[in-house]
Each structure stands twice: as structure tokens, then as C-alpha cells.
Design a protein around this motif. Structure first.
Motif, short mmCIF file in Angstrom:
data_model
loop_
_atom_site.label_atom_id
_atom_site.label_comp_id
_atom_site.label_asym_id
_atom_site.label_seq_id
_atom_site.Cartn_x
_atom_site.Cartn_y
_atom_site.Cartn_z
N GLY A 1 0.82 -1.20 0.00
CA GLY A 1 0.00 0.00 0.00
C GLY A 1 0.86 1.26 0.00
N PHE A 2 0.20 2.39 0.20
CA PHE A 2 0.91 3.65 0.32
C PHE A 2 1.40 3.83 1.75
CE2 PHE A 2 -1.99 4.49 -3.28
CZ PHE A 2 -1.06 4.90 -4.23
N THR A 3 2.37 4.71 1.93
CA THR A 3 2.88 4.97 3.27
C THR A 3 2.02 6.02 3.97
OG1 THR A 3 4.36 6.77 2.62
CG2 THR A 3 5.22 4.50 2.44
N ALA A 4 2.12 6.06 5.28
CA ALA A 4 1.37 7.06 6.05
C ALA A 4 1.80 8.47 5.69
CB ALA A 4 1.57 6.81 7.55
N GLY A 5 3.11 8.64 5.42
CA GLY A 5 3.61 9.96 5.04
C GLY A 5 3.03 10.43 3.72
N GLU A 6 3.01 9.53 2.72
CA GLU A 6 2.40 9.86 1.42
C GLU A 6 0.95 10.26 1.60
OE1 GLU A 6 3.89 7.17 -2.18
OE2 GLU A 6 3.52 5.97 -0.39
N GLN B 1 -14.12 19.23 3.46
CA GLN B 1 -13.58 19.55 4.78
C GLN B 1 -14.05 18.54 5.83
OE1 GLN B 1 -11.33 22.13 5.32
NE2 GLN B 1 -11.39 22.22 3.07
N ALA B 2 -15.21 17.97 5.62
CA ALA B 2 -15.74 16.99 6.59
C ALA B 2 -15.19 15.58 6.33
CB ALA B 2 -17.26 16.97 6.52
N ILE B 3 -15.00 15.23 5.06
CA ILE B 3 -14.63 13.86 4.70
C ILE B 3 -13.14 13.60 4.83
CG2 ILE B 3 -14.49 12.23 2.77
CD1 ILE B 3 -17.19 13.36 1.81
N VAL B 4 -12.32 14.47 4.27
CA VAL B 4 -10.88 14.19 4.14
C VAL B 4 -10.20 13.93 5.48
CG1 VAL B 4 -8.66 15.12 3.38
CG2 VAL B 4 -10.67 15.32 1.90
N PRO B 5 -10.42 14.76 6.51
CA PRO B 5 -9.71 14.50 7.78
C PRO B 5 -10.04 13.14 8.41
CG PRO B 5 -10.61 16.72 7.75
CD PRO B 5 -11.20 16.01 6.58
N LEU B 6 -11.19 12.56 8.06
CA LEU B 6 -11.60 11.29 8.66
C LEU B 6 -11.18 10.07 7.85
CD1 LEU B 6 -15.23 12.23 9.81
CD2 LEU B 6 -13.10 12.30 11.15
N LEU B 7 -10.62 10.30 6.68
CA LEU B 7 -10.20 9.17 5.84
C LEU B 7 -9.01 8.45 6.47
CD1 LEU B 7 -10.40 10.71 2.25
CD2 LEU B 7 -12.00 9.11 3.32
N LYS B 8 -8.98 7.13 6.26
CA LYS B 8 -7.89 6.30 6.77
C LYS B 8 -7.06 5.77 5.60
CE LYS B 8 -9.62 6.70 10.91
NZ LYS B 8 -8.98 7.62 11.88
N LEU B 9 -5.82 5.45 5.89
CA LEU B 9 -4.93 4.92 4.87
C LEU B 9 -5.51 3.67 4.22
CD1 LEU B 9 -2.26 5.00 3.35
CD2 LEU B 9 -1.16 3.87 5.30
N ASN C 1 -5.80 2.34 0.20
CA ASN C 1 -5.15 1.08 -0.18
C ASN C 1 -6.15 0.05 -0.68
OD1 ASN C 1 -2.58 2.02 0.37
ND2 ASN C 1 -2.59 1.27 2.48
N ALA C 2 -7.40 0.17 -0.26
CA ALA C 2 -8.43 -0.78 -0.70
C ALA C 2 -8.68 -0.69 -2.20
CB ALA C 2 -9.73 -0.54 0.06
N ILE C 3 -8.42 0.47 -2.78
CA ILE C 3 -8.65 0.64 -4.22
C ILE C 3 -7.77 -0.33 -5.01
CG2 ILE C 3 -8.29 2.21 -6.16
CD1 ILE C 3 -9.40 4.41 -4.54
N THR C 4 -6.56 -0.55 -4.52
CA THR C 4 -5.64 -1.44 -5.23
C THR C 4 -6.25 -2.82 -5.38
OG1 THR C 4 -3.81 -0.22 -4.22
CG2 THR C 4 -3.29 -2.31 -5.28
#
Length: 911
Positions: free
Chosen positions: A354-359, A411-419, A423-426
Motif C-alpha cells: 500500500g501507500f505509506t502514512a507519510g504519502e 472539509q468533513a470527509i478528508v480529515p476522517l479518511l484512513k490509509l 489502499n483498498a482501491i488497489t
């Protein structure tokens, strides 16, 4: 009707309604651009509804709506609109796709009669086409010429892989351009039946956005469109879809005119259009996924020896009801396997780690910044931005909640998204089913191309590799390690006539500042100085020609090119240095809050441009690869010949080659860049946009007032590269298709002035009008003839007046004769008064809009700096325009279109 639970509501700023006959409308007031309105008529019909003997008629019908309607017979529609200041092809236009036909019409909204007639035109387009049999016969040639323009290597290979790409769906059987057998032979009655069946109110919508009174427009729409009737026993509008059956496909296609080896891998799945809040969340997750994957692919391309010419992947819409994960590759010659594996390895790395937390955190921050900037610019957004949203809302049901709602959602959605969400898209698109692999290449590589088994083995090999997790090399740090010592503004000059201010700094730097409120949160900044590669010998030209590119791709400060992009991601900053034949400079844009960062970049370009040998070696490798099959393209051979002849065979105008590539010296390139950016006193910086002069002055003093200056004030050197005198005709024979391209160029010395330039523009426009009327409408020999004039003062006053068109080879001599006959008529009789009035109307209306656009003022100020023009001349526009007369254009034509210096370059097929 209230939306269902979770359903996104339509933008509350748009008024919408549906008439009893099913006709839909969307109306929104938007004052940018001022006194302008855009009409779009959308029809939910395209090529998919055609029967076997109607293939191409949806597109043909689009053409016929410009060839006579109830209230505008024959060509009166185009004629009327030109008199209103609307250009055919540039402003008034239309397109036909698989599922829709859409007409667009921008108009002045401050003229009540023009506005009323605009609604009448849309009513005529909805159901008022005359479909005169004579006009149909004339338009056959135009449509066939449009089709001819698309013929070539790409089209021939598409015929081989489209059946695979589209499967057995209707899309593969109904390309909008149609087929020759139908276009050549259909009877007018067939077109009339298509029109009767499908141009009907329950499949139509009118979108109106602009500086208008919404109540009045709604009233007019109800009056004009309520009487439209749906046909009795109307045909059902079938919704054609792709059916995914889990099967995989592989196809190879080669062509002697193809210039590169390419691979596409598409993994298809059902689309999920954005309709609900949850859909919008998925949409954002995909955007973040594509952003991060793009960064990874960009890093691959930044290697010393890139594994490909281009490589990338993303998730997006494909066609109709299908989305796809698409990998694209342009391979280095002989390195298809290496390039393919390099990109596929990244997809496998994503599957495993998956992607890294920093990315992820960086991507979220960047997305929020971009969203905030869009929100800040909402009050000065152009009308066409809104039209596009309402169009997809009507045609596809895609949500159009409006900027305010999208900002709140983001503004409401993005801060609550998880890594894990990204990664699930992959895993969603990492499938061995519903996968298409398409390989295209030059004919000479036919025997060496892999088969399906081989490509599958490559994929299997990657799956077995020991792939390490991705390591992000990006670390946030300041651009500048030491702060510059500011200079001072030593003189301030009010340029009141154009509402600008000129600053002279203590190091000789000039800055012209024009604050505006045309576009919120946006500033355009440019720097320009005379000189360029003209100051270097032919032996150093290749090194000079790539100097700015090499510095740009080296990065800046402590950042590599890739990490600089990451540093700037999420900002509105766009910046690029250039070094042309006769000038050098920087062009850039930023928001007010980012201006200091942008000026720090300017400071570094002047004082410490980055030198990266990897960037140089990468450029050499990529260019060498692109040269291998470049000459396969007949278009490349044509334009190379045109450039060489127009440049009198100067080494600086002949085609690229390995010999020229080998002349590039990286150290010399870097040295040339440093030299050309060593004298800041030779530069003028222009600022146009949303800023306060007193607030930006300290930044200008700090970052521009501290720049080095030699006070040499170099000027560009006249290299004498100009078209040769006399009459020259050159035939280029290349290509398999029966199509020709014609270029006619008049050239010579020129009296450069604002007034003369305007008259040259007029001469080009009136000739353009006549060539459309004659070559297209009367002779049906071309699709879109072009007339263009270029004039310059640096390094010498010169002009080039060009006529160009594509056509059937058999018609070349006839159409050249017709074009030159129209030139001769202007010389003998001058243009008609009505065509001069059309030019004045179009130019005047365009000028009104330009005066309220940042990009126009930025370009205008820089052109005046480079050409040492009269910066106040623009205020004489109306006076000068009024003096444009048929007699003046006649004199211009005799002076500049004498034909004594005329270059004709013609591309004909090989056989």
C-alpha cells in the motif's frame, strides 16, 4: 422533488425546471465574464442510437443545424452570429459523442436583441433544422473531409484493437464519425427520420449561465420551448451498456507510420457515478489514490536511465457504465519488457504494502489546499466551469452540488479518511479478470513483439519478485537556507492610464504591478529580458536550446525535481523558466498567500539554479529513444520540411537528430543559463492579479531587489533566420492515406505598430471568413481552413501570414487556386464592408472580455516590454478599430500579400 436519503442535491445557485413536454432547463446568473452568457443545448442522443444504415448521421445532423434552420435559412445563422461578434468554430461550436450531441453558443448578454435571438437559435437547434437536400449534398464533402483528418496510423491501429477494447458492446459498432458507405450514399429521408425520431424535448436540456436576469430567461424558455412535441409512437431511448463477463483479451497492432511502441493494460469494472455523499467520499479517495500513484510513476521517470519514455497508471472512467484501472507505457526502443515490468512492479508493490502514512497525510493536505483555493475563487469563476457541471448532471446523472457544498463535504470527509481506505482501491482493481492488454508498435517491430503468453509471464514474474516497500525520500524543508539582503524601491511611477504602477529597484530591476479583481486568489507573475540563444553560436545552440529545460528538471534549492513537485503540491504555484531564440525569463502563477514562496523560487533561479547530471542524462536517454522512429510519421516529415524551409535551412530550424543531440554539453548549458540570468537589471517583472501594492512591495524589495546585476543590458542579436525571398514550392510525399496538407506562407519586412497589428489581424479574419465560405461551404473541399498572422519587432520587424488546410490529394491544386484567388480579390477589391463589420464586432467583443482578464494583461505587458512598445496604445483600441476599413485592408493586402515571397509546402501520400 426532494433528493433521497444521502442523495446530493443540485447546486442551489442554479434554477432548474422541466416543461410538460419533458424539456429541461438550468439557469444560473454568473457575472464572470461580465456582459456574457453561455448557452448549451444538450441532447441525450449520439451515435449509439443509429441503425446500421444511419452510421454517422448523429454527427451529420450536428453539422446540418448550422446549415439552415426555420428562422435562419441556409448560412444565415453563422452570418448573423458573426455580425454579433461570435466566431464560427472558435465560439459557436458543437460535438457528437456516443451518448450525446451538444451545441454551445457564447453571446453578449448586454444586447437584448442578441439575447432574444440566442434563445431563438437554441429553439431552432432543438427542433427547427430545415434539412434542405441541396445543403445536405454540400455538407457531405465537409463531413468526409473532417473524417479524412482523422485517418492515419492511430486510426488504422484502432480498427484492430477497438473490437477488443469495446468487446461486443454497441460502442465498438457505432463510432461517432460514421462509415463512408453511409456518409456517401444516405438519402435525405434517412437523415430526416433520424431527426424526427431523436431530436425531441424529453431528451433535451438548455443550460444558460452568465450575466443575465434569471427570471426573464426562464420566462423566455417557457415561451419558446413549451410547444415542442415528442413524436407519436416515439422510439425508446435504449441505455446501451458494457457487459463484463470476466474474460481477458490481448491484441497487437502495428503500422509503418507509428513512431513508438506502446502498451495499455485496462482492468475494467462497473462504474460508480457520484450521486450520494458516500459516492463523493469514494470520488475523493480515488483522487488521492491517483495523486500518490502519479508521484510514484514520476519518480520512476526521474531515474538516470528511465526504464521507459512514459509510464503511468490511474483509476478513472472508461466509457458508459465502466470504470477502469489503466496502465499506459511508451517503451524505449527494444526495451518493452523492461518498461512494462517497471510500471507493473509498482502496482505489485502497492498490492503488497500500500501507500505509506507519510504519502497519505501529504496527499490529504494537498487535496484540502486545492479545494480551499477553488472555494476562494468561486465568486470570480468563469461561467463555463458551471456549464460543464450541469451538463454532466443532465446527461449522466452525476451530482453537481455546487462549490460551497463540495467544500463543506471535502472539509468533513478528508480529515476522517484512513490509509486503508485508499489502499483498498488497489485490491478493487487488481484482478486477473476483465483485463485488456493492447500493444501497438512500428511495423518493423512486428516480429519481435510479445504474445499474450509472454506478457502474462512478465506479470507472473513480477508476482514472484522480492519487492521491497516504497521509501519516500521527501522531507519538508525551507527553500532558502540563507535570507537575501533586500534592495530598495528607488523610484515609483504611476501608470494611471492602464491602472498600473512601475517600480525601479536599487539593483536596476523593473517591476510593473497591476492589481485587479478579475480572479480572486490568483496572481500571474512574469519576468522577461531580451537576449536568448541568439547570443550564442550555432555550435552552442543545442546546449542553449535545452538550458532552461535542464535547469527546470534539475529541481530547485535542496529539492530534486520530483521532491519540488511534492513540496509545491496542493499549492496553486506554477512556475517555469524559458530561454528562447531572443529572450529568457520566468512565467508563473500563485495565490497571494504563496507569493513569497514563488519569489523565493525566482531568487534561486537567478542566484543558485540547481545542476543535476541525472536530469541531463535522463533527457539524453529520453530524446535518443524518441528519435528512433520519429520519421515514420508523415506529419513529422511535413512540419520538419516546413520549418526548415521557413528558416532558410538554418541549423536552428532543421529537424532534431542524433548528431544534434550529441552536440549538447551539460556544463555549457548550465553556464549559458547562469549567464542569461546574471543581469537582473535587464529584466522586467510583471505582476497582475489579486494583490495590494503596498503589501507586496517588501517582498519585491527582498527577493527581486537582492538579485545580482551586471548592468550590461544585452539585446537580442538578429540571426537573420527568416523565410527566403521568392516563390518556393515543395512537395513532401509521405503517408499511406489519401489525404493532403497544404501550407501557404507569405512573409517579409514589416512596419510594427499597434495600429498595423490590428489591421493585420483584420486581414487574417476577413480572409478566414471568405475561405470558410468558399473552400468549405461552396466547394465542400475542406473541414476547417486556417488563416494566421504572426508579427514581431524583436530582433527585426517581420511578419508571416499563413493559410493552411487539409483536403483530398486530388483537390490540392484546385483549392490552392481558390485560396489564392480570394487573396487576389482582397488585393483588387478589398474585403466586403460586411466582413469588416464582422471583424470589428468580434474583435470589439473579445477586447471587452480581455480587458477583464489577468492573462491578457500579463501577456500584453510582457509583449510591450520585449518589443519596447507603447504601453498606453491599448487605450486607443476603439479609435484604431474604427479606422479599419476595406480600403486600408486592401492596401495592406497589396503590400504584404503580393505573392513575391510565397512558400508553398504540400504533403501528399507516398503513392
Amino acid at each position: 422533488m426532494r433528493p433521497a436519503q444521502g442523495q446530493l442535491s443540485l447546486d442551489p445557485a442554479v434554477r432548474t425546471g422541466r416543461l410538460a413536454n419533458g424539456f429541461t432547463y438550468f439557469i444560473r446568473r454568473n457575472i464572470n465574464p461580465k456582459n456574457r452568457v453561455i448557452f448549451y443545448l444538450a441532447n441525450k442522443i449520439g451515435s449509439l442510437v443509429e441503425t446500421d444504415n444511419q452510421q454517422g448521421l448523429a454527427h451529420f445532423m450536428e453539422h446540418m443545424n448550422f446549415n439552415g434552420t426555420t428562422n435562419f435559412p441556409k448560412n444565415q445563422l453563422v452570418d448573423y452570429l458573426q455580425k454579433a461578434g461570435v466566431r464560427f468554430g472558435a465560439d459557436i461550436n458543437a460535438y457528437t459523442s456516443f451518448d450525446e450531441t451538444v451545441y454551445q453558443l457564447p453571446l453578449p448578454s448586454d444586447n437584448p436583441e442578441v439575447l432574444r435571438n440566442g434563445i431563438q437559435i437554441m429553439r431552432d437547434w432543438a427542433k427547427g433544422a430545415m434539412l434542405d437536400s441541396v445543403e445536405i449534398e454540400k455538407e457531405r464533402g465537409v463531413v468526409l473531409e473532417e473524417k479524412r483528418l482523422g485517418k492515419g496510423a492511430a486510426q488504422r491501429m484502432q480498427q484492430k484493437y477497438f473490437p477488443v477494447l469495446f468487446g461486443n458492446s454497441r460502442y465498438g459498432q457505432r463510432l461517432p464519425i460514421g462509415i463512408d458507405t453511409v456518409l456517401n450514399n444516405f438519402k435525405p429521408g434517412s437523415l430526416q427520420r433520424f431527426y424526427h425520431d431523436w431530436y425531441r424535448p424529453d431528451l433535451q436540456a438548455l443550460i444558460v449561465v452568465g450575466d443575465i436576469n434569471v427570471d426573464e430567461i426562464e420566462k423566455a424558455i417557457k415561451q419558446k420551448f413549451a410547444d415542442l412535441k415528442n413524436p407519436v409512437n416515439e422510439k425508446p431511448r435504449i441505455k446501451y451498456v458494457f457487459t463484463l463477463n470476466g474474460s481477458n483479451h490481448f491484441v497487437k497492432a502495428t503500422d509503418p507510420e507509428e513512431t513508438s511502441t506502446q502498451v495499455q493494460v485496462l482492468i475494467k469494472r462497473q462504474a460508480r457515478p457520484v450521486k450520494t455523499t458516500d459516492d463523493y467520499r469514494t470520488y475523493i479517495v480515488r483522487k488521492l489514490f491517483n495523486h500518490m500513484l502519479s508521484n510514484r510513476c514520476l519518480e520512476l521517470a526521474q531515474q538516470k536511465q528511465p526504464p521507459f519514455i512514459y509510464g503511468g497508471a490511474n483509476v478513472g472512467s472508461f466509457l458508459g457504465n465502466i470504470d477502469a484501472f489503466t496502465m499506459r507505457l511508451i517503451a524505449n526502443p527494444g526495451e518493452l519488457e523492461k518498461g512494462f515490468k517497471a510500471v507493473w512492479r509498482e502496482t505489485e508493490r502497492l498490492k503488497r504494502y500500500g501507500f505509506t502514512a507519510g504519502e497519505f497525510e501529504k496527499a490529504k493536505g494537498d487535496y484540502l489546499k486545492n479545494n480551499e483555493n477553488t472555494f476562494k475563487q468561486r465568486l470570480t469563476a468563469y461561467s463555463d466551469q458551471f456549464v460543464g457541471e450541469y451538463l454532466t448532471y443532465f446527461l449522466n446523472g452525476t451530482a453537481a452540488p455546487g462549490v460551497e457544498k463540495e467544500y463543506a463535504l471535502t472539509q468533513a470527509i478528508v480529515p476522517l479518511l484512513k490509509l486503508k481506505d485508499v489502499n483498498a482501491i488497489t485490491s478493487n482493481f487488481s484482478s486477473d479478470m476483465n483485463r485488456d492488454i493492447i500493444v501497438t508498435a512500428p511495423e518493423r517491430d512486428k516480429t519481435s513483439l510479445p504474445d499474450e503468453l509472454t506478457v502474462n509471464k512478465w506479470i507472473a514474474t513480477i508476482k514472484q519478485e522480492n519487492i521491497s516497500p516504497y521509501k519516500d525520500s521527501f522531507t519538508q524543508k525551507a527553500l532558502l537556507t540563507t535570507q537575501p539582503i533586500p534592495g530598495k524601491v528607488v523610484r515609483q511611477i504611476d501608470l494611471d492610464v492602464i491602472k498600473a504602477t512601475e517600480l525601479i529597484l536599487s539593483n536596476g530591476v523593473k517591476a510593473i504591478l497591476k492589481p485587479t479583481k478579475f480572479s480572486d486568489n490568483d496572481i500571474l507573475v512574469k519576468a522577461i529580458a531580451p537576449g536568448g540563444s541568439s547570443l550564442y553560436s550555432d555550435a552552442d545552440y543545442e546546449s542553449a536550446n535545452v538550458a532552461a529545460y535542464l535547469v527546470t528538471t534539475s529541481g530547485l534549492g535542496g529539492y530534486s525535481y520530483n521532491n519540488l513537485n511534492k513540496f509545491l503540491a496542493g499549492s496553486t504555484i506554477a512556475s517555469g523558466v524559458f530561454l528562447t531564440d531572443y529572450s529568457q525569463g520566468i512565467q508563473a502563477a500563485a495565490s497571494p498567500g504563496e507569493l513569497e514562496t514563488l519569489l523565493q523560487m525566482f531568487y534561486l533561479y537567478f542566484t543558485a539554479p540547481r545542476k543535476d547530471s541525472v536530469a541531463f542524462e535522463r533527457y539524453i536517454a529520453e530524446t535518443r529513444a524518441s528519435l528512433t522512429d520519429r520519421k515514420n510519421s508523415p506529419e513529422n516529415r511535413f512540419y520538419d520540411t516546413l520549418s526548415a524551409i521557413s528558416g532558410n535551412y538554418s541549423i536552428r530550424r532543421t529537424p532534431p537528430s542524433l548528431e544534434k543531440l550529441n552536440q549538447i554539453d551539460f556544463n555549457k548549458s548550465y553556464q549559458i543559463f547562469r549567464q542569461q540570468f546574471s543581469d537582473a537589471a535587464n529584466f522586467t517583472f510583471t505582476f497582475v492579479g489579486d494583490f495590494n501594492i503596498e503589501e507586496v512591495k517588501p517582498l519585491i524589495e527582498k527577493y527581486l531587489g537582492s538579485l545580482p546585476a551586471t548592468y550590461l543590458h544585452e539585446k537580442a542579436k538578429d540571426l537573420g533566420i527568416q523565410p527566403p525571398t521568392g516563390k518556393i514550392t515543395k512537395i513532401v510525399k509521405a503517408g499511406l492515406e489519401p489525404k493532403a496538407t497544404v501550407s501557404l506562407k507569405f512573409s517579409g519586412d514589416y512596419d510594427f505598430s499597434y495600429a498595423n497589428n490590428l489591421e493585420m489581424d483584420a486581414m487574417a479574419e476577413v480572409l478566414q471568413i471568405r475561405l470558410i465560405e468558399r473552400l468549405r461551404e461552396e466547394e465542400s473541399g475542406v473541414y476547417s481552413p486556417g488563416v494566421n498572422v504572426r508579427y514581431s519587432k524583436t530582433p527585426a520587424s517581420r511578419y508571416v501570414f499563413s493559410i493552411s488546410f487539409g483536403c483530398a490529394p486530388v483537390n490540392v491544386e484546385k483549392l490552392i487556386a481558390s485560396a489564392l484567388d480570394e487573396v487576389d480579390k482582397i488585393k483588387r477589391f478589398g474585403p466586403t464592408e460586411i466582413n469588416i463589420e464582422k471583424f470589428k464586432a468580434e474583435k470589439s467583443r473579445t477586447h471587452e472580455t480581455q480587458l477583464r482578464a489577468n492573462d491578457f494583461w500579463s501577456e500584453y505587458l510582457n509583449d510591450n516590454v520585449l518589443n519596447e512598445g507603447d504601453i498606453y496604445a491599448i487605450n486607443d483600441f476603439n479609435t484604431i478599430l474604427e479606422k479599419v476599413t476595406p480600403e486600408n485592408i486592401k492596401r495592406k493586402a497589396n503590400k504584404y500579400l503580393s505573392g513575391n515571397n510565397l512558400i508553398q509546402v504540400i504533403l501528399l501520400p507516398q503513392k
